[in-house]
Scaffold this active site. Sequence first.
Site, PDB file in Angstrom:
ATOM      1  N   ASP A 100       0.828  -1.200   0.000  1.00 35.45           N
ATOM      2  CA  ASP A 100       0.000   0.000   0.000  1.00 35.45           C
ATOM      3  C   ASP A 100       0.866   1.255   0.000  1.00 35.45           C
ATOM      4  O   ASP A 100       1.922   1.305   0.614  1.00 35.45           O
ATOM      5  CB  ASP A 100      -0.887  -0.036   1.247  1.00 35.45           C
TER       6      ASP A 100
ATOM      7  N   GLU B 224       1.618  -0.134  -4.960  1.00 36.25           N
ATOM      8  CA  GLU B 224       0.609   0.866  -5.307  1.00 36.25           C
ATOM      9  C   GLU B 224       1.291   2.201  -5.569  1.00 36.25           C
ATOM     10  O   GLU B 224       2.018   2.728  -4.734  1.00 36.25           O
ATOM     11  CB  GLU B 224      -0.404   1.025  -4.176  1.00 36.25           C
TER      12      GLU B 224
END
Length: 640
Positions: free
Chosen positions: A340, A377
């Site tokens: 993330d 990401e």
Amino acid sequence: MPEALTPHHDGSPLHVSTQTPALGETVRVRLRVPESFGSLSWVGTRSNPDREPRFNEAVLLPSTGTAEGWQWWEAAVEVENPVHGYRWLLVGSDGRQHWLNQLGLSSVETRDHDDFRLVAHEPAPDWAASSVMYQVFPDRFAKSRDAPFDELRARGELPEWAIAADWSDPVDPEYPGRSKQLFGGDLDGVREQLDHLASLGVDLLYLTPVFPARSNHRYDATTFDLVDPLLGGDEALVRLVEAAHARGIRVIGDLTSNHSGDAHEWFRAAQAGEEAPEREFYFFRDQADGGGYESWLGVPSLPKFDWSSAELRRRFVEGPDSVVARFLGAPFHLDGWRIDVANMTGRLGSADLNAEVRQTIRRTMLEVKPDTLLLGESTNDAASDFQGDAWHGAMTYTPFTRPLWSWLLEPGSPAGGGLGFALGQVPSFTGGDFLAAHLRFAAGFPWRTRLATMNALDTHDTPRFATHARPGVLPAALGLAVTLPGIPVVWAGDEFGLTGVDGEASRTPMPWGSETSPEVAPVLETYRSLLRLRREHLVLASGGIRWLAVGDDAVAFVRESADESVLVFAARAAATLAFDAASLGVELGEGSAADAAAPLYGTARVAASAGLVTLETNEAGFAAWALPGISAPSWSGESP
């Protein structure tokens, strides 16, 4: 009139002799030049080893090097740096220079940024490029027969932060409900629905975070030592992965390397005293600067990690005892990680340890379980971090998602959520704009990074594509996701036709039991058919790509290999495209049947006549045809 044929090169096996070069290895690269391009006085590559240009002249391959109207040229390029860029230079008999890079042909010299690239770093696992991914947000996917949520709710023992909801309740889009509303999905619920994934053709399951937290999204972990008991605990994850593997489905998890939750045990220890070893895990401001701490985008519940801490690296990402390693090994056996906020990890002001962190994660994964996937990401222009030194692929929206939305959504559509559109509005693109934007952002990635990058119509952080899509364009959108280079992604619920105006509103509980309804059944069949197309044709995973024609309302390209090719036609409305038959590199035959083109999907028509191929549709849709493989010459030094 159809556009003139132009030279072509890409990173696929038709044009590059190896997909996994070693540092110092000499790789042979090939260029296809249409005979109609004109006579050439010099052809070769321009590399930039150690930032100093080097030219290598190509040779025209012998008689077998001319096939179906194309000449094949071959050059030798030594891989002198771990990421070795090169472009092609063609000099006409008139002295004019033509440069070819990942953006296409240019009459002026091009930038290194858009070069083709040979990457000597360890490659992605063999299975990555052929994967079909399914993304699950555990709280909203499925509740098992013995869900911990139900038992705890009945006893009044849910966490104090949780706002309990029934499965049929609407999603609360306002705080605190947007992050605290809990529906009670769990990992055994995911396991009980694996047959649904298998029926779609999915072979890669991506779980958003499963660690204990104080929200429904769990990106604010309170510990990385165990799986949230609300999801069934460690044992439930073990059961899920074992059952998925038995069906040929791999499973990757989700880690927040940029931050933890403010209730995380490390952060609590850091706050308890300045002498605590965990104090150095975070960015605490001096009292003279107002005190407090740095957090993700100023959200106080997400304190930001300071990766200058050797102890943080040891616990989290480095070595066999780290969090990264532990869940890849027994008894969990995850098949990789999605990281993330990878773009912000290790970065704050003048500090930039991003490369060190991502490379450490990759090194740990190679040491403990080499056959694993690492995705990062980075939702905007991600290419600079994705050159092969760590991330195998990107969860990003610039090469595919944003161009696709701009072409296939209703004009003036809002763009709530995490897609990153300027001013929260989706621009209106023509097919030409879609192609230009796609190529501009894809050109920054090495070829093999593109193959492992996510082609997502939407995700848990964005509105649902179907919310504002033009009528009838779902097959075109999903068809492009499965046929362009990259990993096609299904965000759970898209196959049911779900909508949502932003990321939180899109996290709707799955409407199990509606599969045969007249609203859902056709959408499900579209997903099953197009994902099956991807699984059954390997060329869609690893073959080269050449764009053939583009109009305001339609685009066409071909994916190709020595074994097979697939012709692709996507349209948002009634449209006709035409291109030179020589573009395909194979003989189609004459007439409306185009004998060599076997239909794979859709009702659009293909015809060949007088040296032209025409693709035509009366409505929005998607079509694909199987074609013979490309007749390519043998590599120099090999027997034909």
